[in-house]
Design a protein around this motif. Structure first.
Motif, PDB file in Angstrom:
ATOM      1  N   SER A  20     -13.950 -66.964  -5.921  1.00 40.34           N
ATOM      2  CA  SER A  20     -14.834 -67.644  -6.863  1.00 40.34           C
ATOM      3  C   SER A  20     -14.358 -67.514  -8.314  1.00 40.34           C
ATOM      4  CB  SER A  20     -16.255 -67.103  -6.740  1.00 40.34           C
ATOM      5  OG  SER A  20     -16.336 -65.761  -7.205  1.00 40.34           O
ATOM      6  N   GLN A  21     -13.560 -66.479  -8.617  1.00 36.82           N
ATOM      7  CA  GLN A  21     -13.145 -66.218  -9.999  1.00 36.82           C
ATOM      8  C   GLN A  21     -11.688 -66.560 -10.280  1.00 36.82           C
ATOM      9  OE1 GLN A  21     -14.130 -62.257 -11.321  1.00 36.82           O
ATOM     10  NE2 GLN A  21     -16.248 -62.390 -10.648  1.00 36.82           N
ATOM     11  N   GLU A  55     -10.756 -73.291  -5.089  1.00 38.83           N
ATOM     12  CA  GLU A  55     -11.091 -72.364  -4.011  1.00 38.83           C
ATOM     13  C   GLU A  55     -10.129 -72.518  -2.835  1.00 38.83           C
ATOM     14  OE1 GLU A  55     -14.732 -71.965  -0.905  1.00 38.83           O
ATOM     15  OE2 GLU A  55     -15.272 -71.764  -3.016  1.00 38.83           O
TER      16      GLU A  55
END
Length: 224
Positions: A20-21, A55
Motif C-alpha cells: 500500500s505504501q 499495487e
C-alpha cells in the motif's frame, strides 16, 4: 538471521502494508542500477497493460523478483527506499522489523528451552491428504472461513497473483457475489491454471500467509 530469509520473515509479514505504501514504478531505475532486477523486468513492469496499478507492480517485485536478488538484496532495497522521496518511513519500518526478528531469533538458550517445555504438542497431519489435488469439497470447507481474505490469498497462490485474482472476480461483478464465492472463483481458476500441482498443501500455504491456516486445517479435517 540468514540474509536470504529476510524476504520471507520481514517483507512478507508486512506485505499488505508495504504494497500500500511502496511507490514501485519510481524505484525501477534504481533497482536496475543496483542489479536487483534486469532491464527486461523494467520494461515489463512499466507496461500498464500487464500491471495497471502501483499495487500490481509492487506485488510482482516483492513476491517474484526481489527475493531472487541475492543475499544483499534486502539491504540494497532498503537503501534505495531511504534515498527515494516519500519512502524513508517505509525503509525505517522494514529495518525495525528486521531488528525485531533478529532479537527474537537471538533469544537465550535458557529462554528457548523454557518455551519448548510449555509448548503444546503438535498434532499430526494426515500427509496423504495434503498432497491431494484441490477439489470443490476442499474449497467449500473453508470458503466461508477465509472468503473475506480472497484477494490476499490469491496473491500468495503459486503461479498466480493479485492481478489474476482481480481479473477472475471482475468477470462476476454484475452478480455481486459474496466474498466466499469470490474465493471459490479464484481458487477454482488457480486449479484450472496449474492442474495437478494445485494441492491442498499449497492452498494451505497461501492461507497461512493471512494467519488462518490453523482454522482451515480444522475445517478440512486434516488432523489425525
Amino acid at each position: 538471521m540468514n540474509p536470504d530469509d529476510r524476504w520471507e520473515r520481514v517483507v512478507r509479514t508486512k506485505f499488505p502494508l508495504i504494497v500500500s505504501q511502496l511507490k514501485a514504478r519510481s524505484l525501477l531505475n534504481d533497482l536496475f542500477a543496483q542489479r536487483l532486477i534486469e532491464s527486461r523486468d523494467v520494461i515489463r513492469l512499466r507496461s500498464t497493460s500487464n500491471f495497471p496499478t502501483e499495487e500490481d507492480v509492487a506485488t510482482e517485485l516483492l513476491l517474484q523478483l526481489l527475493p531472487k536478488a541475492g543475499p544483499d538484496g534486502f539491504d540494497k532495497f532498503c537503501n534505495i527506499l531511504m534515498k527515494t522521496s516519500g519512502q524513508k518511513a517505509l525503509a525505517d519500518m522494514l529495518m525495525r522489523e528486521e531488528s525485531r526478528v533478529d532479537d527474537t531469533s537471538l533469544a537465550s538458550p535458557t529462554a528457548t528451552a523454557a518455551s519448548v517445555l510449555v509448548e503444546k504438542p503438535r498434532r499430526r497431519i494426515k500427509d496423504e491428504l495434503l498432497d491431494a489435488r484441490v477439489e470443490d469439497k476442499h474449497i467449500d470447507a473453508v470458503k466461508k472461513l477465509v472468503g473475506k481474505k480472497w484477494r490476499d490469498i490469491g496473491r500468495h497462490l503459486p503461479q498466480f497473483s493479485g492481478l489474476d485474482a482481480e481479473d477472475i472476480v471482475s468477470q462476476y461483478i454484475y452478480e455481486s457475489p459474496p466474498d466466499s464465492e469470490k474465493f471459490y472463483y479464484v481458487v477454482t481458476a488457480w486449479v484450472w491454471k496449474i492442474g495437478r500441482k494445485a494441492t491442498v498443501r499449497k492452498l494451505l500455504e497461501a492461507i497461512d500467509k493471512v494467519d488462518m491456516g490453523e482454522d482451515a486445517r480444522e475445517k478440512l479435517g486434516l488432523y489425525a
